[in-house]
Design a protein around this motif. Structure first.
Motif, PDB file in Angstrom:
ATOM      1  N   ALA A  44       0.819  -1.210   0.000  1.00 28.38           N
ATOM      2  CA  ALA A  44       0.000   0.000   0.000  1.00 28.38           C
ATOM      3  C   ALA A  44       0.854   1.262   0.000  1.00 28.38           C
ATOM      4  CB  ALA A  44      -0.946   0.000   1.205  1.00 28.38           C
ATOM      5  N   LEU A  50      -1.211  -4.155   3.741  1.00 32.83           N
ATOM      6  CA  LEU A  50      -2.583  -4.467   4.118  1.00 32.83           C
ATOM      7  C   LEU A  50      -2.855  -5.941   3.847  1.00 32.83           C
ATOM      8  CD1 LEU A  50      -4.557  -1.337   2.818  1.00 32.83           C
ATOM      9  CD2 LEU A  50      -3.507  -1.716   5.063  1.00 32.83           C
ATOM     10  N   LEU A  69     -14.935  -3.901   0.710  1.00 31.60           N
ATOM     11  CA  LEU A  69     -14.381  -3.062   1.772  1.00 31.60           C
ATOM     12  C   LEU A  69     -15.344  -3.035   2.953  1.00 31.60           C
ATOM     13  CD1 LEU A  69     -13.099  -0.006  -0.326  1.00 31.60           C
ATOM     14  CD2 LEU A  69     -11.782  -1.975   0.481  1.00 31.60           C
ATOM     15  N   LEU A 100      -8.863  -3.053   5.959  1.00 31.32           N
ATOM     16  CA  LEU A 100      -8.244  -1.757   6.202  1.00 31.32           C
ATOM     17  C   LEU A 100      -7.177  -1.921   7.289  1.00 31.32           C
ATOM     18  CD1 LEU A 100     -11.492   0.419   6.264  1.00 31.32           C
ATOM     19  CD2 LEU A 100      -9.918   0.102   4.341  1.00 31.32           C
ATOM     20  N   ARG A 101      -6.289  -0.959   7.394  1.00 32.49           N
ATOM     21  CA  ARG A 101      -5.218  -1.055   8.400  1.00 32.49           C
ATOM     22  C   ARG A 101      -5.808  -1.299   9.801  1.00 32.49           C
ATOM     23  NH1 ARG A 101      -0.614   3.481   9.712  1.00 32.49           N
ATOM     24  NH2 ARG A 101      -0.595   3.688   7.438  1.00 32.49           N
ATOM     25  N   GLU A 121      -3.289   5.021   0.997  1.00 29.41           N
ATOM     26  CA  GLU A 121      -2.844   3.640   1.075  1.00 29.41           C
ATOM     27  C   GLU A 121      -3.927   2.673   0.613  1.00 29.41           C
ATOM     28  OE1 GLU A 121      -1.923   3.596   5.275  1.00 29.41           O
ATOM     29  OE2 GLU A 121      -3.524   2.144   5.648  1.00 29.41           O
ATOM     30  N   THR A 122      -5.178   2.986   0.906  1.00 28.68           N
ATOM     31  CA  THR A 122      -6.268   2.111   0.492  1.00 28.68           C
ATOM     32  C   THR A 122      -6.436   2.142  -1.022  1.00 28.68           C
ATOM     33  OG1 THR A 122      -7.341   2.648   2.598  1.00 28.68           O
ATOM     34  CG2 THR A 122      -8.672   1.502   0.949  1.00 28.68           C
ATOM     35  N   HIS A 123      -6.320   3.330  -1.604  1.00 27.17           N
ATOM     36  CA  HIS A 123      -6.414   3.468  -3.057  1.00 27.17           C
ATOM     37  C   HIS A 123      -5.302   2.691  -3.745  1.00 27.17           C
ATOM     38  CE1 HIS A 123      -5.707   5.415  -6.969  1.00 27.17           C
ATOM     39  NE2 HIS A 123      -6.999   5.651  -6.973  1.00 27.17           N
ATOM     40  N   GLY A 146     -16.435   1.579   4.888  1.00 23.53           N
ATOM     41  CA  GLY A 146     -15.875   1.075   3.636  1.00 23.53           C
ATOM     42  C   GLY A 146     -16.529   1.712   2.427  1.00 23.53           C
ATOM     43  N   PHE A 149     -14.768   5.000   2.000  1.00 19.84           N
ATOM     44  CA  PHE A 149     -13.497   4.789   1.297  1.00 19.84           C
ATOM     45  C   PHE A 149     -13.743   4.558  -0.192  1.00 19.84           C
ATOM     46  CE2 PHE A 149     -11.556   4.254   5.438  1.00 19.84           C
ATOM     47  CZ  PHE A 149     -10.230   4.600   5.233  1.00 19.84           C
TER      48      PHE A 149
END
Length: 325
Positions: A44, A50, A69, A100-101, A121-123, A146, A149
Motif C-alpha cells: 500500500a 494491508l 471493503l 483496512l489497516r 494507502e487504500t487506493h 468502507g 473509502f
C-alpha cells in the motif's frame, strides 16, 4: 429499474435489519469463496502493508474481480462481507476481501495507527489488487465506512485512475463521520457497547504489538465513541482537533459533484446511524445514482429474512445489465 426493497411486515424494524445483518447465521453452510481464498499481503506504499484474501474461480474465467471493503471495526470476515463475497463468487466473479489497516488480523503489519483519512494507502492497495485480473473489469463494493473509502477512491479516478475500475457500489456509506459517531453514542446502549468494545479490543491489540508506541490504558475508560475519539487525538499529531480529523473524510455538501465514474449508493431512511437528509442533499451528477429505500436499517436489506439479501440481487442485476450493454 430496480425492484424496491419490500421486506415482510414483521421484518421491517431497522434494528432487526441492522442486527441480523451482522449475525453469523446468515452465512451458515458451505462457502465456496472462503474455501478458495488465499491470504495475500498487499503493498500500500511507503512501507504500508494491508492484509487481504483472494478467491479465484476454479475452472472458468472470472466475469471480473470484486473488491469488498468492510465497515469500521469490521473485517474481511464480517458477515456482510462473507455473504456478499459468497453470492458473487457463485455468480462467477473473483473476490478480494481487503482489510483496512488495523482490522482483522493485521494489527502487527504497520506501526502507524488506523484512521478514517487513510485514503492514499487504500487506493494504492486496490490499484495493486486490480492487477490480479489481467483483463478486468474491476468493481468495488463498500459498506458503511468502507463505502466512504469506496466513494473517495471513485473521486480519485480523475487524478489517479485505476484503469480497470468500472463501477463502485456503496451500502449505507458514512457521508458524515462526525454525525455517525454522535448517532452511535445517542443510539441504544447495545449499539454503543458493540462499537466501543470492538474499538477498545482493537486498540489493546495494537498496544500489544507496539508497546513502545502506544499506551492506551489511560483512555480506555471512556464510555462514548466521541469521548474516546477526543482522547485518542494526541496520537494523531497531524490534526489539532477531532473536527479537523473528521473533515478529512466528510463527503457531504458538494464534495461528490465532481465524481468522474459510475457510483451507486444504497441507503435506508431508517438507518440508525446515518442522517438521511445528507443523502437527499447530495449534488446532482450524471455518474451518481442514489437508491433510498424506506426500510433496510444499516447494511441490512435482508429479504427473504434473515438470509436473503436485496442489495446483492440488485447489484448483480445492474452489473449484468451493464455487461450486456
Amino acid at each position: 429499474m430496480e425492484e424496491p426493497f419490500r421486506p415482510a411486515v414483521w421484518a421491517k424494524s431497522p434494528h432487526l435489519q441492522t442486527v441480523f445483518g451482522s449475525l453469523k447465521m446468515r452465512v451458515w453452510g458451505k462457502n465456496e469463496m472462503t474455501d478458495a481464498s488465499q491470504e495475500l499481503i498487499v503493498n500500500a506504499g511507503e512501507g504500508v502493508r494491508l492484509l487481504g484474501y483472494h478467491s479465484q474461480q476454479p475452472v472458468r474465467q472470472a466475469k471480473g474481480l470484486i473488491v469488498l471493503l468492510h465497515g469500521w471495526e469490521g473485517s474481511s470476515d464480517s458477515t456482510y462481507i462473507l455473504s456478499t463475497g459468497r453470492y458473487f463468487y457463485r455468480q462467477g466473479y473473483d473476490i478480494f476481501r481487503l482489510n483496512l489497516r488495523d482490522h482483522g488480523k493485521s494489527h502487527h503489519l504497520n506501526r502507524g495507527l488506523f484512521h478514517g483519512a487513510l485514503i492514499e494507502e487504500t487506493h494504492l492497495a486496490v490499484e495493486n489488487i486490480s492487477r490480479l485480473i489481467p483483463a478486468g473489469p474491476l468493481y468495488i463494493i463498500g459498506f458503511s465506512l468502507g463505502g466512504n473509502f469506496a466513494l473517495r477512491i471513485a473521486l480519485r479516478q480523475s487524478c489517479t485512475p485505476i484503469s480497470k475500475l468500472k463501477d463502485v457500489f456503496c451500502i449505507s456509506p458514512a457521508l458524515d463521520p462526525y454525525k455517525s459517531t454522535r448517532a452511535i453514542d445517542a443510539s441504544s446502549l447495545v449499539y454503543r457497547h458493540y462499537f466501543l468494545a470492538k474499538w477498545k479490543r482493537s486498540l489493546r491489540k495494537k498496544q500489544r504489538c507496539f508497546p513502545d508506541l502506544y499506551h492506551f490504558n489511560d483512555i480506555l475508560h471512556h464510555n462514548t465513541c466521541m469521548g474516546l475519539t477526543e482522547a485518542i487525538m494526541p496520537y494523531y499529531t497531524e490534526w489539532g482537533h477531532y473536527m479537523d480529523y473528521f473533515r478529512r473524510y466528510t463527503l457531504t455538501g458538494d464534495v461528490l459533484s465532481q465524481l468522474p465514474m459510475r457510483v451507486t449508493i444504497f441507503t435506508a431512511q431508517d438507518d440508525p446511524f446515518m442522517d438521511i437528509d445528507d443523502f437527499h442533499r447530495l449534488p446532482r451528477n450524471e455518474y451518481l445514482r442514489l437508491s433510498v429505500q424506506k426500510h433496510g436499517g444499516h447494511c441490512g436489506f435482508l429479504d427473504p429474512f434473515p438470509r436473503g439479501c436485496w442489495y446483492e440481487r440488485t447489484i448483480a442485476g445492474i452489473m449484468e445489465y451493464r455487461e450486456k450493454g
